[in-house]
Motif scaffolding. Structure first.
Motif, short mmCIF file in Angstrom:
data_model
loop_
_atom_site.label_atom_id
_atom_site.label_comp_id
_atom_site.label_asym_id
_atom_site.label_seq_id
_atom_site.Cartn_x
_atom_site.Cartn_y
_atom_site.Cartn_z
N ASN A 111 -33.81 -22.95 4.64
CA ASN A 111 -33.08 -22.14 5.61
C ASN A 111 -33.50 -20.67 5.61
O ASN A 111 -32.71 -19.78 5.94
CB ASN A 111 -31.56 -22.26 5.42
N VAL A 112 -34.74 -20.41 5.24
CA VAL A 112 -35.29 -19.06 5.29
C VAL A 112 -35.87 -18.86 6.69
O VAL A 112 -36.66 -19.69 7.17
CB VAL A 112 -36.37 -18.84 4.21
N LEU A 113 -35.49 -17.76 7.34
CA LEU A 113 -35.96 -17.45 8.69
C LEU A 113 -37.46 -17.18 8.68
O LEU A 113 -37.94 -16.35 7.92
CB LEU A 113 -35.21 -16.23 9.23
N LYS A 114 -38.19 -17.89 9.55
CA LYS A 114 -39.63 -17.71 9.65
C LYS A 114 -40.03 -17.06 10.97
O LYS A 114 -41.01 -16.33 11.03
CB LYS A 114 -40.36 -19.06 9.51
N TYR A 115 -39.29 -17.33 12.03
CA TYR A 115 -39.57 -16.73 13.33
C TYR A 115 -38.28 -16.74 14.13
O TYR A 115 -37.51 -17.70 14.04
CB TYR A 115 -40.67 -17.52 14.07
N ASP A 140 -51.53 -15.19 16.03
CA ASP A 140 -51.80 -14.44 14.80
C ASP A 140 -50.73 -14.70 13.73
O ASP A 140 -50.48 -15.84 13.39
CB ASP A 140 -51.95 -12.95 15.10
N GLN A 141 -50.11 -13.65 13.21
CA GLN A 141 -49.12 -13.80 12.13
C GLN A 141 -47.92 -14.64 12.58
O GLN A 141 -47.36 -15.39 11.80
CB GLN A 141 -48.64 -12.44 11.63
N GLY A 142 -47.56 -14.53 13.86
CA GLY A 142 -46.45 -15.34 14.38
C GLY A 142 -46.72 -16.82 14.25
O GLY A 142 -45.82 -17.60 13.94
N ILE A 143 -47.97 -17.26 14.47
CA ILE A 143 -48.33 -18.67 14.33
C ILE A 143 -48.22 -19.09 12.88
O ILE A 143 -47.71 -20.17 12.56
CB ILE A 143 -49.75 -18.94 14.87
N ILE A 144 -48.68 -18.25 11.99
CA ILE A 144 -48.58 -18.57 10.56
C ILE A 144 -47.12 -18.76 10.17
O ILE A 144 -46.75 -19.73 9.50
CB ILE A 144 -49.25 -17.47 9.71
N ASP A 145 -46.26 -17.85 10.63
CA ASP A 145 -44.82 -17.96 10.33
C ASP A 145 -44.22 -19.20 10.98
O ASP A 145 -43.43 -19.92 10.35
CB ASP A 145 -44.09 -16.71 10.82
N LEU A 146 -44.58 -19.46 12.23
CA LEU A 146 -44.03 -20.60 12.96
C LEU A 146 -44.38 -21.92 12.28
O LEU A 146 -43.55 -22.82 12.19
CB LEU A 146 -44.54 -20.60 14.40
#
Length: 181
Positions: A111-115, A140-146
């Motif tokens: 339940n850690v927020l990634k995006y 970019d970084q958003g894809i990695i987080d997603l």
């Protein structure tokens, strides 16, 4: 046709077939081939009306309606390595005379927020529903987080008390994933 002429004809034909021009082929070019599949999927859809903002057991008014959808495919190794871009298309139709706030929270298993994505939806009416399209392009970084998310929690909040409202808030959405293999 006499025999020497016949043999000469077939000899010339065979010679042309086996001595045609052939360019050298560089098989190392196969390493430079990049496959870029595009995958389109339905994402989230809902239709909320006034009944969804009341607890069915207690009758108590709720200002936020939530739902969780599993995204198990996003956290796979293949997707994490090959996903280059994602595009989300959201289509809202609001026939309620109230503003809404929609929040899409992409979380991992802990339940850690990634995006996170928040979209404000202005009021509409039953006679003239508001139509809103929102496109979210993630790179970019958003894809990695997603790709580290395993679920999305959708919160739809009405910022004020609702009484005797009419209409509904509808959402249809899809996502397009751009891969590079």
């Amino acid at each position: 046709m006499n025999k020497p002429l016949y043999l000469l004809f077939w000899s010339a034909l065979i010679m042309v077939c086996f001595t045609s021009c052939v360019k050298d082929t560089d098989f190392d070019q196969a390493d430079d081939i990049v496959i870029t599949p595009v995958l389109e999927l339905d994402f989230i859809y809902f239709a909320l009306d006034e009944n969804d903002y009341f607890n069915p057991i207690t009758g108590e008014q709720l200002l936020t309606v939530s739902d969780t959808t599993s995204l198990n495919f996003l956290d796979g190794t293949f997707v994490q390595e090959d996903l280059k871009r994602a595009e989300f298309l959201f289509r809202f139709e609001n026939s309620v005379n109230l503003d809404f706030i929609t929040e899409f929270r992409f979380l991992n298993d802990n339940n850690v927020l990634k995006y996170e994505l928040v979209i404000d939806i202005p009021a509409g009416s039953t006679t003239a529903p508001l139509l809103l399209e929102h496109i979210e392009n993630i790179e970019d970084q958003g894809i990695i987080d997603l790709t580290r998310a395993s679920k999305v929690v959708v919160n739809v909040t009405v910022p004020t008390s609702i009484e005797n409202i009419e209409g509904a808030l509808n959402l249809q959405s899809k996502t397009t994933y751009f891969l590079e293999i």
